[in-house]
Motif scaffolding. Structure first.
Motif, short mmCIF file in Angstrom:
data_model
loop_
_atom_site.label_atom_id
_atom_site.label_comp_id
_atom_site.label_asym_id
_atom_site.label_seq_id
_atom_site.Cartn_x
_atom_site.Cartn_y
_atom_site.Cartn_z
N ILE A 116 36.05 -37.52 107.75
CA ILE A 116 36.49 -37.48 106.35
C ILE A 116 38.01 -37.42 106.30
N ILE A 117 38.60 -38.24 105.47
CA ILE A 117 40.05 -38.20 105.24
C ILE A 117 40.29 -38.08 103.75
N ARG A 118 41.00 -37.04 103.38
CA ARG A 118 41.34 -36.80 101.98
C ARG A 118 42.77 -37.29 101.73
N VAL A 119 42.95 -38.09 100.71
CA VAL A 119 44.27 -38.67 100.42
C VAL A 119 44.66 -38.39 98.98
N MET A 120 45.92 -38.01 98.79
CA MET A 120 46.48 -37.88 97.45
C MET A 120 47.58 -38.93 97.30
N MET A 134 47.91 -37.74 103.50
CA MET A 134 46.57 -37.70 104.08
C MET A 134 46.32 -36.37 104.77
N ALA A 135 45.12 -35.83 104.57
CA ALA A 135 44.66 -34.66 105.31
C ALA A 135 43.40 -35.07 106.08
N LEU A 136 43.35 -34.74 107.35
CA LEU A 136 42.25 -35.18 108.21
C LEU A 136 41.20 -34.09 108.37
N GLY A 137 39.94 -34.50 108.21
CA GLY A 137 38.84 -33.58 108.42
C GLY A 137 38.56 -33.36 109.89
N LYS A 138 37.57 -32.54 110.18
CA LYS A 138 37.25 -32.10 111.54
C LYS A 138 37.00 -33.27 112.49
N TYR A 139 36.33 -34.31 112.02
CA TYR A 139 35.94 -35.41 112.89
C TYR A 139 36.88 -36.62 112.77
N ALA A 140 37.91 -36.48 111.95
CA ALA A 140 38.86 -37.59 111.76
C ALA A 140 40.05 -37.41 112.69
N THR A 141 39.99 -38.06 113.83
CA THR A 141 41.08 -37.98 114.80
C THR A 141 42.29 -38.79 114.32
N THR A 142 43.39 -38.60 115.00
CA THR A 142 44.59 -39.38 114.68
C THR A 142 44.32 -40.87 114.84
N ALA A 149 45.86 -45.13 107.33
CA ALA A 149 47.31 -45.08 107.08
C ALA A 149 47.87 -46.47 106.86
N GLN A 150 47.34 -47.44 107.58
CA GLN A 150 47.79 -48.82 107.42
C GLN A 150 47.49 -49.33 106.01
N VAL A 151 46.33 -48.97 105.49
CA VAL A 151 45.97 -49.37 104.13
C VAL A 151 46.95 -48.79 103.12
N PHE A 152 47.20 -47.48 103.22
CA PHE A 152 48.09 -46.85 102.24
C PHE A 152 49.55 -47.26 102.45
N SER A 153 49.90 -47.64 103.68
CA SER A 153 51.25 -48.15 103.92
C SER A 153 51.47 -49.50 103.23
N SER A 154 50.38 -50.20 102.94
CA SER A 154 50.51 -51.49 102.26
C SER A 154 50.89 -51.32 100.79
N VAL A 155 50.82 -50.08 100.28
CA VAL A 155 51.19 -49.84 98.88
C VAL A 155 52.25 -48.74 98.76
N GLY A 156 53.01 -48.50 99.85
CA GLY A 156 54.06 -47.49 99.79
C GLY A 156 54.23 -46.78 101.11
N GLN A 157 54.48 -45.49 101.06
CA GLN A 157 54.68 -44.69 102.26
C GLN A 157 53.58 -43.63 102.39
N VAL A 158 53.37 -43.17 103.64
CA VAL A 158 52.27 -42.25 103.94
C VAL A 158 52.77 -41.12 104.83
N VAL A 159 52.32 -39.91 104.56
CA VAL A 159 52.54 -38.79 105.47
C VAL A 159 51.20 -38.12 105.72
N THR A 160 51.07 -37.46 106.87
CA THR A 160 49.88 -36.67 107.18
C THR A 160 50.24 -35.20 107.04
N VAL A 161 49.42 -34.47 106.29
CA VAL A 161 49.67 -33.05 106.02
C VAL A 161 48.40 -32.26 106.29
#
Length: 270
Positions: A116-120, A134-142, A149-161
């Motif tokens: 699971i990846i939660r994105v705001m 983006m916040a990564l759930g237990k089973y969502a590895t880097t 991240a590539q998808v959201f980079s196509s519409v701006g910038q992305v950080v992982t928190v």
């Protein structure tokens, strides 16, 4: 990275449209790799006609077929969506949610083992200049998160928190466009006050904020240093900055972010 991946969207609203446009404009996938489900046939007709993607009214079908599944629905309907798709979501599917205030555990409890990846994201994704966290759930590895991240980079910038900062993300970048629009509107009124047409004043104000933001990102300099470059001794800019400080504009912006963050926390506890 997204080659041969099937991308699904449950919910075909403005956020899904922005992401689809960004994905296709960036050439990350071809239209036949995107499947969208929505309750509105008219909306699906629009998306299919605009992007030549695949559509369906069956959210379970979308969930079954997707390697990366985006839940782009309103928070108030998310529980019903989870209940509907949980029985058919594979543990190899990466589930991405943009529903504000809904924690990763809410999904994980119904779909154990699923990454699971939660994105705001914020609304400027619509023009390719969004800010997404983006916040990564237990089973969502880097590694698992890289295509997302590539998808959201196509519409701006992305950080992982970390997920515990997502309310702060909501208060700062999620709500931030509203603060910027207030500033642009106020500067526009000021421009009209000193003699410009409203059309010219809007252009002067909006482009000035856009340019200032780009300078911060492009130079990597502290905003205060860039401000000092504009404020020559006894000049117009420092005179204006003095008035802003006298009227507590800086404190008001800080208070706005803190209040919005606290409001996000309250909404998440409901």
């Amino acid at each position: 990275m997204l080659k041969n991946k099937q991308i699904g969207f449950i919910g075909g609203g403005a956020m899904a449209e922005a992401l689809i446009r960004g994905i296709l404009n960036a050439g990350l996938v071809v239209p036949s790799q995107i499947l969208v489900s929505d309750v509105s046939v008219e909306r699906l007709d629009y998306l299919r006609g605009t992007f030549t993607i695949l559509t369906t009214t069956d959210s379970q079908e979308t969930a079954r077929q997707s390697d990366i599944l985006f839940l782009t629905v309103k928070p108030q309907v998310i529980n019903g969506v989870i209940d509907t798709i949980a029985p058919v979501v594979s543990k190899s599917t990466v589930l991405v949610t943009v529903a504000a205030g809904v924690t990763i555990s809410t999904y994980q409890n119904k779909m154990p083992g699923v990454p699971i990846i939660r994105v705001m994201p914020n609304t400027p994704v619509a023009v390719g200049e969004g800010m997404s966290a983006m916040a990564l759930g237990k089973y969502a590895t880097t590694e698992v998160s890289k295509p997302v991240a590539q998808v959201f980079s196509s519409v701006g910038q992305v950080v992982t928190v970390s997920e515990d900062t997502m309310d702060a993300v909501t208060g700062l970048s999620g709500s931030g466009p509203a603060y910027a629009f207030v500033l642009i509107d106020a500067l526009t009124d000021a421009g009209v006050r000193v003699g410009f047409s409203r059309q010219t004043a809007v252009l002067l104000a909006a482009q000035t904020l856009l340019g200032a933001a780009k300078m911060v990102l492009a130079t990597g300099e502290h905003p205060a240093k860039l401000r000092d470059m504009v404020t020559s001794p006894g000049g117009t800019a420092i005179t204006g900055v003095h008035i802003l400080e006298q009227n507590g504009v800086r404190a008001a912006l800080i208070d706005a972010v803190v209040a919005a963050t606290n409001r996000s926390r309250e909404m998440g506890r409901r």
